[in-house]
Design a protein around this motif. Structure first.
Motif, short mmCIF file in Angstrom:
data_model
loop_
_atom_site.label_atom_id
_atom_site.label_comp_id
_atom_site.label_asym_id
_atom_site.label_seq_id
_atom_site.Cartn_x
_atom_site.Cartn_y
_atom_site.Cartn_z
N ILE A 1 5.60 4.44 0.78
CA ILE A 1 4.97 3.29 1.41
C ILE A 1 4.17 3.74 2.64
CG2 ILE A 1 6.91 2.73 2.93
CD1 ILE A 1 4.80 0.19 0.94
N LEU A 2 3.01 3.11 2.85
CA LEU A 2 2.19 3.40 4.03
C LEU A 2 2.56 2.42 5.15
CD1 LEU A 2 -1.28 3.99 2.32
CD2 LEU A 2 0.29 5.72 3.24
N PRO A 3 2.52 2.86 6.39
CA PRO A 3 2.98 2.01 7.51
C PRO A 3 2.28 0.66 7.59
CG PRO A 3 2.69 4.27 8.24
CD PRO A 3 2.15 4.21 6.84
N GLU A 4 0.97 0.63 7.27
CA GLU A 4 0.24 -0.63 7.40
C GLU A 4 0.68 -1.69 6.39
OE1 GLU A 4 -2.88 2.35 5.69
OE2 GLU A 4 -1.03 2.43 6.86
N VAL B 1 24.83 2.35 -7.63
CA VAL B 1 24.64 0.96 -7.25
C VAL B 1 23.37 0.77 -6.43
CG1 VAL B 1 25.61 -0.93 -5.88
CG2 VAL B 1 27.09 0.41 -7.38
N PHE B 2 23.02 1.77 -5.64
CA PHE B 2 21.89 1.62 -4.72
C PHE B 2 21.12 2.92 -4.68
CE2 PHE B 2 20.52 -1.76 -2.04
CZ PHE B 2 19.79 -1.20 -1.01
N HIS B 3 19.80 2.84 -4.81
CA HIS B 3 18.95 4.02 -4.77
C HIS B 3 19.00 4.64 -3.38
CE1 HIS B 3 15.34 6.51 -5.02
NE2 HIS B 3 15.41 6.36 -6.33
N ASP B 4 19.12 5.98 -3.33
CA ASP B 4 19.37 6.63 -2.04
C ASP B 4 18.21 6.52 -1.06
OD1 ASP B 4 17.97 8.49 -3.73
OD2 ASP B 4 18.46 10.09 -2.34
N GLU B 5 16.97 6.33 -1.55
CA GLU B 5 15.84 6.19 -0.64
C GLU B 5 15.62 4.74 -0.20
OE1 GLU B 5 12.19 7.97 -1.92
OE2 GLU B 5 13.20 9.61 -2.93
N ALA B 6 16.34 3.82 -0.82
CA ALA B 6 16.04 2.41 -0.60
C ALA B 6 16.55 1.87 0.73
CB ALA B 6 16.63 1.56 -1.73
N LEU B 7 17.43 2.60 1.40
CA LEU B 7 17.96 2.10 2.65
C LEU B 7 17.02 2.29 3.84
CD1 LEU B 7 21.73 3.07 2.56
CD2 LEU B 7 20.78 0.78 2.70
N LEU B 8 16.14 3.27 3.75
CA LEU B 8 15.35 3.64 4.93
C LEU B 8 14.58 2.47 5.54
CD1 LEU B 8 14.07 7.16 3.81
CD2 LEU B 8 16.10 6.58 5.15
N PRO B 9 13.85 1.66 4.76
CA PRO B 9 13.10 0.56 5.38
C PRO B 9 13.99 -0.46 6.09
CG PRO B 9 12.27 1.01 3.18
CD PRO B 9 13.55 1.76 3.32
N LEU C 1 0.84 -1.20 0.00
CA LEU C 1 0.00 0.00 0.00
C LEU C 1 0.87 1.25 0.00
CD1 LEU C 1 -2.81 -0.91 2.56
CD2 LEU C 1 -3.10 -0.49 0.11
N VAL C 2 0.56 2.18 -0.91
CA VAL C 2 1.37 3.38 -1.05
C VAL C 2 0.47 4.61 -1.14
CG1 VAL C 2 3.24 2.14 -2.22
CG2 VAL C 2 1.42 3.18 -3.58
N THR C 3 1.10 5.77 -1.05
CA THR C 3 0.38 7.02 -1.23
C THR C 3 -0.05 7.16 -2.69
OG1 THR C 3 2.47 8.18 -1.62
CG2 THR C 3 1.60 8.17 0.64
N ASP C 4 -0.97 8.08 -2.95
CA ASP C 4 -1.60 8.15 -4.27
C ASP C 4 -1.06 9.29 -5.13
OD1 ASP C 4 -3.42 6.97 -6.06
OD2 ASP C 4 -4.90 8.54 -5.69
N SER D 1 13.82 -3.28 -0.65
CA SER D 1 14.09 -2.91 0.74
C SER D 1 12.82 -2.98 1.59
CB SER D 1 14.68 -1.50 0.77
OG SER D 1 15.05 -1.13 2.07
N ILE D 2 11.71 -2.50 1.04
CA ILE D 2 10.43 -2.55 1.77
C ILE D 2 10.03 -3.99 2.05
CG2 ILE D 2 7.96 -2.11 1.53
CD1 ILE D 2 8.74 0.46 -0.01
N VAL D 3 10.15 -4.85 1.04
CA VAL D 3 9.78 -6.25 1.20
C VAL D 3 10.67 -6.92 2.25
CG1 VAL D 3 9.68 -8.49 0.04
CG2 VAL D 3 8.79 -6.46 -1.10
N ALA D 4 11.98 -6.65 2.18
CA ALA D 4 12.90 -7.24 3.16
C ALA D 4 12.56 -6.79 4.57
CB ALA D 4 14.34 -6.87 2.81
N ALA D 5 12.22 -5.52 4.72
CA ALA D 5 11.86 -5.00 6.04
C ALA D 5 10.53 -5.58 6.51
CB ALA D 5 11.78 -3.47 6.00
#
Length: 451
Positions: free
Chosen positions: A159-162, A256-264, A149-152, A204-208
């Motif tokens: 990504i939305l927290p839920e 090599v790695f997207h800068d926002e991808a580390l956060l999750p 689930l993501v914002t529109d 990253s989101i899926v791994a988290a």
């Protein structure tokens, strides 16, 4: 459980699919696979995502799009044919592309997101079909089914927290799950893409969400280098790097790695390993929360172009309460985020990405600054590059700044700006974009003399 993500170069052809399948089936812990769209097969090739963007733009312009449509289908045809998959796989791809065009052809933003995401979506189906053919129990899982689930906001999903609770339920599945990267679904059931490079974000989101033991990000290099290997021969390989260091380097131009991808993964403390699809036995580079300190104060050097600086002068600015807030509010009302704000007692600069001040925004911003902030002078400096020197060891080492400025001075690079955060993990230099590569090389040789 390991989550593995494969980039576009890893899935560019049928031959690459074979390598990926061997990697996935070679480790039973690799239970979830996140895929990008097929990338370049050779230097002058066109990425599938770019073909899909061309298709979308052709439809939006009202032009005949049969040729653009077939260009996209040809990429999948070559892969499906090579792998010997059932013709029904190709038929389904054609049908789904047609359905998305018919559904969204009257809404430009939704059409663009629907088609851009099709590269990943259809590639996930091909990968699941191929793993099944090889005798591995595998399933394609759409982001909708996974609970992504993501914002529109088209083209800029968050990504939305839920979503993390939904994703965790995938642990109950026993087969190998193949999930397309780059997009999710909003609560309004719209397809919404992450920013470009968003397959890293999905992985990253899926791994988290799954609280994976390891997130493996497969690309086309053996490890992350301390500098762009196109600029320096035999660059230093990083075996281990912290989340903070990688975030700084990714932000400042490391591809090599997207800068926002580390956060999750940072939040869930999931370790990351960057590995090479073409050389999977190489150990790769580990990205971790903490690493054992070494004698190297600097770990990496990178640069990025496409910045500008809004420079303001106002006497006794330092005594005017709320000046900075009012300046940033002007940017906020225009929907503009800032990168850095170096300042003095009578002057202040705001560093922005150049693309943010198009469509009349620049004129409006300058006008409002003059009228509302009563400045002595305001100007814009263009063609700015930011060069970042990164390493957690800098905080424990005396003389890093002097060595860096001396290296730039010896190379004849004019420093327009210096900025360093309180963590001392990174030091930023603003230079003319034409000097960016020279700056990076001179800094690299200063801090890595043995290389």
């Amino acid at each position: 459980m390991k989550v593995v993500k494969f980039g576009g170069s890893s899935l560019a052809s049928g031959e690459q699919f074979e390598k990926v399948a061997r990697i996935v089936t070679g480790d039973p812990e690799r239970r979830v696979v996140v895929v990008s769209a097929p990338g370049k097969r050779f230097e002058d090739d066109i990425k599938t995502t770019d073909l899909l963007i061309t298709l979308a733009n052709t439809i939006i312009a009202g032009d005949a799009y049969t040729e653009a449509f077939e260009d996209v289908l040809e990429r999948f045809t070559a892969i499906v044919t090579y792998l010997g998959l059932d013709e029904a796989v190709l038929s389904d791809i054609r049908t789904k592309l047609t359905e998305r065009i018919e559904t969204y052809k009257h809404d430009e933003d939704r059409l663009m997101d629907a088609l851009k995401s099709s590269g990943e979506n259809e590639n996930a189906k091909v990968m699941a079909a191929y793993l099944t053919k090889l005798g591995t129990k595998a399933s394609y899982v759409s982001p909708d089914e996974a609970g992504m689930l993501v914002t529109d906001e088209p083209g800029n999903a968050r990504i939305l927290p839920e979503a993390y609770d939904h994703l965790y339920r995938l642990r109950e599945r026993e087969e190998v799950l193949v999930i397309p990267g780059f997009f999710g679904y909003s609560k309004e059931n719209n397809i919404v893409t992450f920013p470009r490079g968003g397959s890293d974000i999905t992985g990253s989101i899926v791994a988290a969400g799954l609280q994976a033991s390891l997130y493996e990000n497969f690309t086309d290099v053996d490890s992350v280098y301390s500098v762009n290997p196109n600029l320096v021969e035999n660059p230093h390989e990083m075996k281990e790097i912290t989340y903070r260091e990688m975030r700084e380097l990714a932000y400042s131009g490391f591809g090599v790695f997207h800068d926002e991808a580390l956060l999750p993964v940072v939040e869930k403390k999931v370790p990351v390993c960057i590995k090479n699809t073409n050389h999977p036995e190489a150990p790769g580079t580990m990205i971790v929360d903490n690493r054992v300190p070494d004698k190297m104060p600097v770990l990496g050097i990178a640069s990025d172009k496409g910045f500008l600086s809004i420079n303001l002068t106002k006497y006794l600015m330092n005594r005017q309460v709320g000046f900075g807030r009012r300046l940033l509010e002007i940017l906020e009302t225009e929907g503009i985020s800032f990168e850095h704000t170096p300042s003095g007692i009578d002057n202040m600069s705001v560093i922005l990405r150049e693309h943010q001040v198009q469509n009349g925004k620049e004129e409006r911003i300058l006008s409002r600054i003059r009228q509302e902030l009563d400045v002595v002078d305001v100007s814009i400096e263009r063609n700015l590059a930011l060069v970042m020197v990164v390493g957690e060891g800098m905080a424990r080492t005396v003389g890093v700044a002097s060595k860096a400025t001396a290296a730039l001075g010896d190379a004849g690079v004019n420093i327009k700006m210096i900025n360093q955060g309180s963590s001392e993990t990174s030091m930023m230099f603003g230079v003319d974009d034409r000097d960016a590569n020279l700056a990076v090389k001179s800094l690299y040789h200063a801090f890595f003399p043995n290389d």
